[in-house]
Enzyme design. Structure first.
Site, short mmCIF file in Angstrom:
data_model
loop_
_atom_site.label_atom_id
_atom_site.label_comp_id
_atom_site.label_asym_id
_atom_site.label_seq_id
_atom_site.Cartn_x
_atom_site.Cartn_y
_atom_site.Cartn_z
CE LYS A 231 3.59 37.71 15.17
NZ LYS A 231 3.09 37.85 16.54
NE ARG B 5 7.22 44.87 23.45
CZ ARG B 5 6.48 44.17 24.29
NH1 ARG B 5 6.82 44.11 25.58
NH2 ARG B 5 5.41 43.55 23.88
#
Ligand code: BES
Ligand code: MN
Ligand code: ZN
Length: 488
Positions: free
Chosen positions: A267, A341
């Site tokens: 990130k 996920r």
């Protein structure tokens, strides 16, 4: 948490009266109006009853605070809750130790005494929340608000029951906020496991799996994300048999990513610190368990929390890797930052295997959800209209709001992989929905709802009922109401 009691008459020398638009009072305030200081004050026009405005006047040893409540026909339970927050902060700031609160006299359309007492008490408890355990400088000593009396004119037993409910909800919410606000070097997967295990109730059984147990059980997707971290993962299973029968439980699954650097698909640096909040899904589940066990709700719950960090290093999982999950489905990893996920795939598959009546999952899953809904609503998706409708209702009631996004089957194609069963990103378009499509592959036909709390789980500026900023405890009020409706 301050002490809150229900009384039917005045206990202290400080009274807090609501004041409506045009300086209109409710019953107790009107009685106080016989005193000259009150009538003079109202006649002065200084306080017109504008929402949120507060003024205090003195008469002998008595103090009266007038809290602006605005137009009666515009008042809602949420406005009452937020007004309680403002009142709590004002009393605390003014070095007041205890006070009598007459806010239940506000005749809000469609609201019962239970609703009002609950909203006021939640407002006081949640509004006084702070997280300053790491500030070592002694705070200047001052008198803190330590108790209030909610004065009612009505059924005392009903009001006391509402207060008990509010207390459980507030303590669950505060627990969730604390877990979220703890920094990533303290709130590790191991810590989450300890916190889960520390919740105790005769009808609650908690199992915390360490890495060896996770390997043995075969939670391979969780292990793949954990590869880049030096800290062990945890897989937490909580079983609450509140109903005392064999009814299939409601499964609550929460993303417990204690720090998300993105992994190899790292990130950007700005605000990366906020990724300590990436375990707020698990905090919601733990907060709900705390509230439900305190309330002794007669319901069966299964809690499932996969927990790890998502970091980078020589062993980290990589873009292009193919991961075989607990369920057997294979995932092509296109972006290691879509890790939530991946770990949820094992937790959802495990939960589905237990044949629960339904599954609700909580996850700070997608930045796209923050773009779509901001901080005002949690993203709602799933395969069950019944669950979704009930959640929407509970969201309106509690103001822990949700907003549905569509899961048209055409979206599923976006996660088809050429080389594995599915890929872990579906491209830029509809990112929140394709993340939910990914999750849907692991719940089979169990009725399921997914709550993307990426925008609601924390707020650095603070909100009207989470004024200090940081974790909000989103999901706790919502689901406790949802579960209470199941019991009714
Ligand atoms: N935890 C993040 C989602 C997130 C981002 C929540 C910002 C709140 C604020 C999640 O693990 C993530 O990084 N998702 C990616 C998915 C993408 C790579 C498909 C995202 O949303 O950018
Ligand atoms: Mn991520
Ligand atoms: Zn994440």
């Amino acid at each position: 948490m301050i002490q809150i009691s229900i009384t039917t008459n005045k206990q202290t020398s400080i009274s807090v009266y609501p004041l409506l638009t045009n300086a209109e009072l409710t019953s107790s305030g009107n009685t106080a109006k016989n005193q000259e200081s009150v009538s003079n004050f109202l006649a002065s026009g200084e306080h017109q009853g504008k929402y949120g405005v507060m003024r205090t006047i003195y008469q002998n040893n008595e103090r009266m605070m007038f809290v602006g409540a605005g137009d009666l026909d515009k008042l809602t339970l949420q406005k009452l809750r937020a007004l309680a927050v403002k009142t709590a902060q004002k009393l605390n700031k003014n070095n007041i130790e205890s006070a009598d609160i007459y806010l239940t006299e506000l005749d809000i359309k469609g609201a019962s005494l239970t609703d009002k007492v609950q909203a006021i008490a939640e407002g006081f408890w949640l509004g006084l929340y702070t997280f300053n355990v790491y500030q070592t400088k002694e705070k200047e000593s001052k008198t803190e608000l330590s108790s209030i009396n909610i004065v009612i004119d009505g059924d005392e037993a009903e009001a006391k029951a509402a207060l008990d409910t509010a207390k459980a909800i507030a303590s669950g919410t505060i627990f969730a906020r604390n877990l979220g606000n703890e920094p990533g070097n303290v709130c590790t997967p191991e810590y989450l496991g300890e916190q889960a295990a520390a919740l105790s109730h005769p009808k609650l059984k908690t199992t915390v799996m360490d890495k060896a147990a996770i390997e043995k059980a075969g939670f391979t997707a969780l292990l793949a994300v954990n590869q880049g971290s030096n800290k062990e993962p945890r897989f937490i299973v909580m079983e609450y048999n509140g109903a005392g029968n064999n009814d299939a439980p409601i499964a609550l699954v929460g993303k417990g990513l204690t720090f998300d650097a993105g992994g190899i698909s790292i990130k950007p640096a700005a605000q990366m610190d906020e990724m300590k909040f990436d375990m707020c899904g698990s905090a919601a589940v733990l907060g709900i368990f705390k509230a439900v066990t305190e309330m002794n709700l007669p319901i069966n719950l299964l809690g499932v929390i996969p927990s790890t960090e998502n970091l980078l290093g020589g062993s980290a999982y990589k873009p292009g890797d193919i991961v075989t999950t607990y369920k057997g489905l294979t995932i092509e990893v296109l972006n290691t930052d879509a890790e939530g996920r991946v770990i949820l795939s094992d937790a959802l598959a495990y939960a589905a295997e237990q044949k629960p009546a339904e599954i609700i999952d909580f996850a700070t899953l997608t930045g796209a959800c923050v773009i779509a809904l901001g901080g005002q609503a949690t993203g709602l998706m799933g395969n069950s209209d019944d669950i979704k409708q009930s959640l929407i209702q509970s969201g309106q009631k509690t103001h822990d709001r949700v907003w549905e996004m569509p899961m048209f089957e055409e979206y599923q194609e976006q996660i088809d992989s050429k080389i594995a069963d599915i890929k872990n990103t579906g491209g830029r378009e509809a990112g929140t929905i394709t993340a939910a499509c990914f999750l849907s592959r692991f719940v089979d036909d169990i009725p399921w709802a997914h709550l993307d709390i990426a925008g609601t789980a924390w707020n650095m500026k603070g909100t009207d009922i989470s004024p200090v900023g940081g974790a909000t405890g989103a999901g706790v009020r919502l689901i406790v109401d949802y579960l209470q409706n199941k019991v009714k």
